[in-house]
Design an enzyme around this catalytic site. Structure first.
Site, PDB file in Angstrom:
ATOM      1  N   TYR A   1       0.850  -1.193   0.000  1.00  0.00           N
ATOM      2  CA  TYR A   1       0.000   0.000   0.000  1.00  0.00           C
ATOM      3  C   TYR A   1       0.888   1.246   0.000  1.00  0.00           C
ATOM      4  O   TYR A   1       1.494   1.600   0.999  1.00  0.00           O
ATOM      5  CB  TYR A   1      -0.914   0.023   1.219  1.00  0.00           C
ATOM      6  CG  TYR A   1      -1.903  -1.114   1.313  1.00  0.00           C
ATOM      7  CD1 TYR A   1      -2.211  -1.897   0.204  1.00  0.00           C
ATOM      8  CD2 TYR A   1      -2.528  -1.421   2.521  1.00  0.00           C
ATOM      9  CE1 TYR A   1      -3.111  -2.950   0.307  1.00  0.00           C
ATOM     10  CE2 TYR A   1      -3.434  -2.454   2.627  1.00  0.00           C
ATOM     11  CZ  TYR A   1      -3.718  -3.225   1.517  1.00  0.00           C
ATOM     12  OH  TYR A   1      -4.609  -4.266   1.620  1.00  0.00           O
TER      13      TYR A   1
ATOM     14  N   PRO B   1     -17.156  -4.406   1.857  1.00  0.00           N
ATOM     15  CA  PRO B   1     -18.484  -4.680   2.420  1.00  0.00           C
ATOM     16  C   PRO B   1     -19.637  -4.138   1.576  1.00  0.00           C
ATOM     17  O   PRO B   1     -20.775  -4.575   1.756  1.00  0.00           O
ATOM     18  CB  PRO B   1     -18.440  -3.994   3.789  1.00  0.00           C
ATOM     19  CG  PRO B   1     -17.318  -3.023   3.710  1.00  0.00           C
ATOM     20  CD  PRO B   1     -16.330  -3.608   2.764  1.00  0.00           C
ATOM     21  N   LEU B   2     -19.351  -3.212   0.643  1.00  0.00           N
ATOM     22  CA  LEU B   2     -20.394  -2.738  -0.275  1.00  0.00           C
ATOM     23  C   LEU B   2     -19.976  -2.925  -1.729  1.00  0.00           C
ATOM     24  O   LEU B   2     -20.485  -2.249  -2.615  1.00  0.00           O
ATOM     25  CB  LEU B   2     -20.702  -1.254  -0.014  1.00  0.00           C
ATOM     26  CG  LEU B   2     -21.510  -0.940   1.240  1.00  0.00           C
ATOM     27  CD1 LEU B   2     -21.705   0.568   1.384  1.00  0.00           C
ATOM     28  CD2 LEU B   2     -22.870  -1.626   1.208  1.00  0.00           C
ATOM     29  N   GLY B   3     -19.086  -3.844  -1.993  1.00  0.00           N
ATOM     30  CA  GLY B   3     -18.565  -4.009  -3.350  1.00  0.00           C
ATOM     31  C   GLY B   3     -19.448  -4.868  -4.232  1.00  0.00           C
ATOM     32  O   GLY B   3     -19.956  -5.905  -3.822  1.00  0.00           O
ATOM     33  N   GLY B   4     -19.657  -4.429  -5.486  1.00  0.00           N
ATOM     34  CA  GLY B   4     -20.303  -5.246  -6.495  1.00  0.00           C
ATOM     35  C   GLY B   4     -21.800  -5.398  -6.372  1.00  0.00           C
ATOM     36  O   GLY B   4     -22.370  -6.354  -6.901  1.00  0.00           O
ATOM     37  N   PHE B   5     -22.469  -4.474  -5.724  1.00  0.00           N
ATOM     38  CA  PHE B   5     -23.924  -4.542  -5.623  1.00  0.00           C
ATOM     39  C   PHE B   5     -24.545  -4.143  -6.965  1.00  0.00           C
ATOM     40  O   PHE B   5     -24.108  -3.189  -7.609  1.00  0.00           O
ATOM     41  CB  PHE B   5     -24.423  -3.583  -4.546  1.00  0.00           C
ATOM     42  CG  PHE B   5     -24.388  -4.125  -3.146  1.00  0.00           C
ATOM     43  CD1 PHE B   5     -25.543  -4.203  -2.397  1.00  0.00           C
ATOM     44  CD2 PHE B   5     -23.199  -4.555  -2.585  1.00  0.00           C
ATOM     45  CE1 PHE B   5     -25.515  -4.680  -1.098  1.00  0.00           C
ATOM     46  CE2 PHE B   5     -23.160  -5.033  -1.289  1.00  0.00           C
ATOM     47  CZ  PHE B   5     -24.324  -5.100  -0.543  1.00  0.00           C
TER      48      PHE B   5
ATOM     49  N   PRO C   1     -27.870  -2.531  -9.046  1.00  0.00           N
ATOM     50  CA  PRO C   1     -28.821  -1.467  -8.659  1.00  0.00           C
ATOM     51  C   PRO C   1     -29.990  -1.982  -7.835  1.00  0.00           C
ATOM     52  O   PRO C   1     -30.412  -1.333  -6.870  1.00  0.00           O
ATOM     53  CB  PRO C   1     -29.266  -0.905 -10.007  1.00  0.00           C
ATOM     54  CG  PRO C   1     -28.100  -1.154 -10.922  1.00  0.00           C
ATOM     55  CD  PRO C   1     -27.550  -2.482 -10.486  1.00  0.00           C
ATOM     56  N   LEU C   2     -30.506  -3.173  -8.199  1.00  0.00           N
ATOM     57  CA  LEU C   2     -31.634  -3.735  -7.455  1.00  0.00           C
ATOM     58  C   LEU C   2     -31.219  -4.086  -6.032  1.00  0.00           C
ATOM     59  O   LEU C   2     -31.942  -3.801  -5.067  1.00  0.00           O
ATOM     60  CB  LEU C   2     -32.174  -4.976  -8.169  1.00  0.00           C
ATOM     61  CG  LEU C   2     -33.354  -5.687  -7.478  1.00  0.00           C
ATOM     62  CD1 LEU C   2     -34.546  -4.745  -7.342  1.00  0.00           C
ATOM     63  CD2 LEU C   2     -33.755  -6.934  -8.268  1.00  0.00           C
TER      64      LEU C   2
END
Length: 288
Positions: free
Chosen positions: A64, A214-218, A220-221
């Site tokens: 990193y 934790p919010l990756g690849g959602f 739209p639905l």
């Protein structure tokens, strides 16, 4: 014994007791995880705030920056409290274009372990994860040579505990046949539940599971369902996602990243959100 008011309580990684709510340092580097942060003082403040709030699990990597987050951690927190445990990853480098070329040959792994020791100012690393696959996710293939190299460094006393990251279930089993592992770090969230069976199996073995994105690849639905539940609870979608992960299994450890001390506090408060059985049932539809 470590006690904490952080959501989720604690978990034991081998002989290391850590808070289930931890902190991921990746976002402290510059854009695309390259170079220094725009606000160095702010980055140092986030790390100090994390420890002040009781977090005892910080996730980093020499890749990193490269080296940037490790240097920030050392500047902000060294000499480290006895309760603080720093987890790092090896298996990939950075190139000038911001790519992540593989670095899993024995020589590269040894060099990376020593770089982490030097930049963090440590004589021994608490936990080292072997990064597998690529940016798209896990890939099949043997990890034997690479993991045996880390196991040898562990026998030399340079590493306390081992784990794997971005791994298939088969690679997890292969690693366990070589040396004990204390955690698996993979992509997992409400929408991407490929590792459900693996999480449950690891929980039975006392092995931690550390989800990233934790919010990756959602879709739209899926995002709409999450937003609906969050609005009903008068909470942010990220809060609901983190709270759900802590409820999903007791062996799940969180390492959400941020470059803002205020946002860190928001994430901690969000993860403590109470979810009803109706909330959980509705959220479970996202991953189906």
């Amino acid at each position: 014994m470590l006690t904490t008011s952080l959501p989720g309580g604690t978990w034991t990684l081998g002989g290391l007791t850590v808070t289930r709510f931890g902190y991921g340092a990746m976002q402290l580097a510059g854009p695309r995880v390259m170079g220094p942060p725009a606000d160095r003082d702010g980055a140092l403040a986030v790390l100090r705030t994390a420890v002040e709030l009781g977090i005892t699990h910080i996730d980093t990597s020499a890749a990193y920056g490269p080296q940037v987050t490790n240097q920030l951690i050392r500047e902000a927190l060294h000499p480290y409290p006895d309760s603080l445990h720093i987890v790092t990853k090896v298996g990939a480098n950075r190139d000038p274009q911001g790519g992540w070329p593989l670095a899993r040959d024995p020589q590269s792994l040894r060099r990376s372990v020593h770089e982490n020791l030097e930049t963090l100012g440590l004589d021994v690393l608490d936990l080292v994860n072997l990064r597998l696959g690529d940016a798209a996710g896990p890939l099949p293939g043997s990890l034997a040579e690479a993991f045996e190299t880390l196991a040898d460094l562990q026998r030399q006393g340079l590493i306390r505990h081992l784990g794997v990251s971005n791994a298939t279930p088969g690679q997890v089993a292969e690693a366990q046949a070589i040396a004990p592992i204390v955690c698996v770090q993979n992509m997992y969230n409400l929408a991407h539940r490929r590792d459900d069976e693996l999480i449950d199996a690891l929980a039975g073995q006392g092995v931690a599971y550390v989800p990233f994105f934790p919010l990756g690849g959602f879709s739209p639905l899926q995002s709409s369902v999450l937003s609906t539940v969050a609005a009903r609870l008068e909470a942010a979608p990220m809060s609901v996602a983190l709270a759900w992960l802590l409820r999903r299994s007791p062996n799940i450890l969180l390492i959400p990243g941020t470059s803002s001390a205020a946002h860190l506090r928001e994430n901690i408060a969000g993860a403590a959100l109470s979810l009803s059985e109706d909330d959980l049932s509705e959220l479970d539809t996202i991953g189906r």
